[in-house]
Design a protein around this motif. Structure first.
Motif, short mmCIF file in Angstrom:
data_model
loop_
_atom_site.label_atom_id
_atom_site.label_comp_id
_atom_site.label_asym_id
_atom_site.label_seq_id
_atom_site.Cartn_x
_atom_site.Cartn_y
_atom_site.Cartn_z
N ASN A 148 0.75 -1.35 -0.28
CA ASN A 148 -0.26 -0.18 0.09
C ASN A 148 0.87 1.58 0.40
N TYR A 152 0.94 4.43 -2.74
CA TYR A 152 0.47 6.10 -2.05
C TYR A 152 1.61 6.59 -2.66
N LEU A 192 -8.18 5.30 -0.42
CA LEU A 192 -7.83 7.41 0.18
C LEU A 192 -9.51 7.68 -0.14
N LEU A 213 -2.14 12.04 2.55
CA LEU A 213 -1.75 10.16 2.33
C LEU A 213 0.42 10.37 2.41
#
Length: 218
Positions: A148, A152, A192, A213
């Motif tokens: 993940n 990102y 998100l 983020l």
């Protein structure tokens, strides 16, 4: 649509050179447009040209020992890839992502330009230096970040300072860039959206909270 003067201004920025020097590069190139998943070159072809990316993104994809597609490199606006400084066999498929606009130039012509104009050569060295650092960053992320986290990090990289990607990235391509599966990439992006960190529609993907983020890149 990008005009000749737009291309020259863009090349001057890419190569950190004068408009006159950028015009030399533009005159030696051919503008080409590719659609999503179009193939610019196949693994095993004899490579005899370079591509300068104006808009969009190109991925260099190779089939691994396990039969799965692996990402060798990804190139976006301001980056250059292909056969250099000599012709060579292409070691991966080169695949367009979304809409890709490039300037194509033969390896021989680029070599000739560099011999004629030292400033263009200096600009090229800076471009290749930035790309080298990007490759190292991606390798470090592959070792140190979760799946993940890599998604990102790739999202932040593609969005740049403006914090948006237009058109929105194809999830499968984004996941491949992050060296993970499409399913993982899809779940990461959906998470998100649920948290309001990004907003996505048919036109663009926009980062709403850059700070949040960044905190997820672990």
């Amino acid at each position: 649509m990008m005009t000749a003067s737009d291309r020259i201004a863009t090349l001057a920025s890419f190569f950190s050179c004068s408009p006159e020097e950028a015009a030399k590069v533009d005159a030696a190139t051919r503008l080409a447009h590719y659609g999503h998943k179009d193939i610019l070159a196949h693994q095993g072809d004899l490579g005899a040209k370079l591509w300068i990316v104006l808009e969009g993104r190109a991925q260099l994809q190779i089939i691994g020992m396990d039969g799965q597609t692996k990402l060798l490199a990804s190139h976006g606006p301001g980056e250059l890839f292909g056969a250099f400084p000599h012709e060579r066999v292409v070691i991966s498929d080169v695949v367009a992502q979304n809409r890709l606009s490039v300037l194509e130039i033969s390896t021989a012509k680029m070599t000739s330009l560099l011999q004629e104009d030292a400033r263009i050569g200096s600009g090229l060295s800076r471009i290749l230096g930035r790309q080298y650092n990007a490759v190292l960053d991606r390798m470090a992320a592959r070792i140190t970040l979760t799946a993940n986290g890599r998604v990102y990090a790739e999202l932040l990289r593609e969005a740049g300072e403006e914090g948006r990607i237009s058109p929105p990235p194809v999830i499968a391509a984004l996941a491949l860039s992050a060296q993970t599966t499409r399913e993982t990439g899809s779940r990461a992006i959906s998470a998100l959206e649920r948290r309001g960190i990004i907003r996505r529609d048919d036109e663009r993907l926009e980062i709403i909270s850059h700070g949040l983020l960044e905190e997820l890149v672990v």
